[in-house]
Design an enzyme around this catalytic site. Structure first.
Site, short mmCIF file in Angstrom:
data_model
loop_
_atom_site.label_atom_id
_atom_site.label_comp_id
_atom_site.label_asym_id
_atom_site.label_seq_id
_atom_site.Cartn_x
_atom_site.Cartn_y
_atom_site.Cartn_z
N CYS A 46 0.82 -1.23 0.00
CA CYS A 46 0.00 0.00 0.00
C CYS A 46 0.84 1.27 0.00
O CYS A 46 0.33 2.36 -0.26
CB CYS A 46 -0.94 0.01 1.20
SG CYS A 46 -2.26 -1.19 1.03
N1 COA Z 1 -20.00 -9.11 8.37
C1 COA Z 1 -20.51 -9.16 9.61
N2 COA Z 1 -19.74 -9.35 10.72
C2 COA Z 1 -18.43 -9.52 10.53
C3 COA Z 1 -17.83 -9.49 9.25
C4 COA Z 1 -18.69 -9.29 8.15
N3 COA Z 1 -18.22 -9.24 6.89
N4 COA Z 1 -16.51 -9.69 9.36
C5 COA Z 1 -16.26 -9.83 10.68
N5 COA Z 1 -17.41 -9.73 11.38
C6 COA Z 1 -17.60 -9.86 12.84
C7 COA Z 1 -16.53 -10.72 13.46
O1 COA Z 1 -16.91 -12.07 13.42
C8 COA Z 1 -16.51 -10.17 14.89
O2 COA Z 1 -17.55 -10.74 15.61
P1 COA Z 1 -17.40 -11.05 17.20
O3 COA Z 1 -17.17 -9.71 17.84
O4 COA Z 1 -18.68 -11.70 17.52
O5 COA Z 1 -16.20 -11.96 17.29
C9 COA Z 1 -16.83 -8.69 14.71
O6 COA Z 1 -17.47 -8.57 13.44
C10 COA Z 1 -15.60 -7.79 14.75
O7 COA Z 1 -14.61 -8.31 13.83
P2 COA Z 1 -13.19 -7.67 13.65
O8 COA Z 1 -12.43 -8.44 12.61
O9 COA Z 1 -12.55 -7.51 15.00
O10 COA Z 1 -13.61 -6.26 13.04
P3 COA Z 1 -12.90 -4.87 13.10
O11 COA Z 1 -13.78 -3.94 13.83
O12 COA Z 1 -11.47 -4.95 13.52
O13 COA Z 1 -12.94 -4.42 11.57
C11 COA Z 1 -11.41 -4.29 9.69
C12 COA Z 1 -12.28 -5.18 10.59
C13 COA Z 1 -10.61 -5.17 8.77
C14 COA Z 1 -12.34 -3.39 8.88
C15 COA Z 1 -10.49 -3.41 10.55
O14 COA Z 1 -9.82 -4.18 11.51
C16 COA Z 1 -9.45 -2.67 9.74
O15 COA Z 1 -9.74 -1.96 8.80
N6 COA Z 1 -8.15 -2.78 10.13
C17 COA Z 1 -7.06 -2.15 9.44
C18 COA Z 1 -6.89 -2.84 8.16
C19 COA Z 1 -5.86 -2.23 7.28
O16 COA Z 1 -5.56 -1.08 7.28
N7 COA Z 1 -5.30 -3.06 6.47
C20 COA Z 1 -4.39 -2.62 5.53
C21 COA Z 1 -4.73 -3.30 4.29
S1 COA Z 1 -3.65 -2.75 3.08
#
Ligand code: COA
Length: 376
Positions: free
Chosen positions: A159
């Site tokens: 990225c």
């Molecule tokens: N739909 C519904 N629920 C979902 C889901 C989906 N598509 N994906 C995950 N969940 C659920 C999980 O099961 C979890 O449930 P639980 O609390 O019962 O265990 C809950 O949502 C939270 O999941 P989590 O993975 O902890 O979500 P988050 O709030 O961390 O958000 C991201 C996920 C990926 C959006 C976030 O962590 C993020 O953007 N991080 C930085 C990523 C980044 O910058 N990456 C660089 C890429 S180049």
């Protein structure tokens, strides 16, 4: 007397694929896949041998990421629950590759906006996360398609590829080895995204951007002075993609899910926000720029919450959309192109003398800052 060279950004270009997938469309297709999977594996699920898949939700996606839609190069196959991957007809070696094609479109726009022709350019850097092949370099194909006499090479810093590309271009200019360098960021992220993975299926979108970095002696009336560039990398497995030729040497790992994008999103969030905020503050101090005075931040577009926190730490208050614009809602995460799209779409209104920051961060970990000041 030694001649000094100073790099500036003359212009940028953007190519946006016509097709776009809304969260509603994406979730409908994902949930159809989940139903099919759970139906096809019903007896194994009942016997406790296979975990049932959980459905995705529009509300979760928007709340967790800020993404509402993403552009893609090939919509129908991605939404087909039987395919869930982009598809297009194979191109022969005599045809322009699909990645080069979108890079050329963004590059042409950058050249046009600067009033340049290909003959003015000395080098092409194709700086992107998702190269189409090993070689010949995408940059050389783009160079040839544009008709540039010079040299080109590819660089991949995930990225952060665009900011690393800008510093590399700026260093060529500072050293006097080139006077005009095109940095091109074609990102067909849909090919490396696992559209069947609930945790990440909503993250990425396709796009191409281009940045024309030139010596100040060539500068068009309106341009951006590069005040300083800074790069940083710290190894992490929290964002990883193991796709590669050497996987074939280990038959037991070939074709497994980690040959596509995987991440520990929470860890990325927690580790990258403080690292990037501190890097910006330190670099501002080195350049004698008061971070609170920055007129605009064009941040990497991965997650709205990350950008809110970074902007707050840098500016000293909660940033509004004018101070830290987002393109996440319509483009999703476009890897290296994200901060450049934000800059391209949200910089014309700044006044001469305004100072801003282009900043990227992502896998590696890698992070890059480019402080710029509007001229003209
Ligand atoms: N739909 C519904 N629920 C979902 C889901 C989906 N598509 N994906 C995950 N969940 C659920 C999980 O099961 C979890 O449930 P639980 O609390 O019962 O265990 C809950 O949502 C939270 O999941 P989590 O993975 O902890 O979500 P988050 O709030 O961390 O958000 C991201 C996920 C990926 C959006 C976030 O962590 C993020 O953007 N991080 C930085 C990523 C980044 O910058 N990456 C660089 C890429 S180049």
């Amino acid at each position: 007397m030694t001649q000094t060279h100073h790099p500036i950004i003359s212009s940028t270009g953007l190519y946006t694929p016509e097709e776009s997938i809304t969260n509603e469309e994406l979730v409908e297709s994902f949930n159809a896949y989940v139903q099919l999977f759970n139906r096809d594996n019903a007896s194994a699920i009942e016997a406790g041998e296979v975990e049932p898949l959980a459905t995705s939700s529009v509300e979760f996606i928007e709340k967790a990421s800020g993404i509402k839609a993403r552009h893609v190069m090939s919509k129908a196959p991605i939404l087909d629950p039987e395919t869930m991957s982009p598809r297009w007809p194979a191109r022969s070696n005599d045809e322009l590759s699909v990645l080069a094609e979108i890079g050329v479109m963004a590059a042409n726009q950058a050249l046009e906006r600067a009033g340049r022709s290909a003959q003015d350019v000395d080098a092409v850097l194709c700086a992107a996360s998702n190269m189409e092949r090993a070689y010949p370099a995408m940059a050389i194909e783009i160079q040839q398609a544009l008709g540039i006499d010079g040299f080109g090479f590819d660089m991949n810093v995930a990225c952060s590829s665009a900011t690393f590309g800008i510093q590399t271009a700026a260093d060529y200019i500072r050293a006097g080895n080139a006077r005009s360098v095109l940095v091109v960021n074609p990102e067909i992220t849909s090919g490396h995204l696992n559209w069947r993975d609930r945790d990440s299926h909503f993250i990425f979108g396709d796009v191409a951007t281009a940045i024309l970095v030139e010596d100040s002696s060539l500068s068009p009336d309106n341009h951006w002075d590069i005040l300083g560039t800074k790069l940083k990398t710290v190894f992490s497995n929290n964002i990883r993609n193991n796709f590669g030729f050497l996987n074939r040497a280990s038959p037991e790992t070939e074709g497994t899910a980690d040959k596509l994008f995987v991440q520990e999103g929470r860890k990325v969030f927690k580790e990258v926000v403080p690292m990037v905020a501190q890097m910006i503050i330190d670099e501002a101090a080195r350049l004698k720029v008061d971070p609170h005075s920055l007129r605009r931040l064009w941040l990497h577009q991965a997650n709205a919450g990350m950008n809110r926190l970074i902007a707050q730490r840098v500016l000293g208050h909660e940033a509004n959309d004018d101070e830290s614009p987002t393109v996440l809602d319509t483009y999703g995460n476009t890897s290296s192109a994200g901060s450049i799209i934000a800059f391209h779409l949200h910089s014309d209104d700044l006044q001469a003398g305004d100072t801003g920051l282009i900043c990227s961060f992502g896998a590696g970990y890698s992070a890059g800052t480019v402080f710029v000041r509007k001229v003209g």
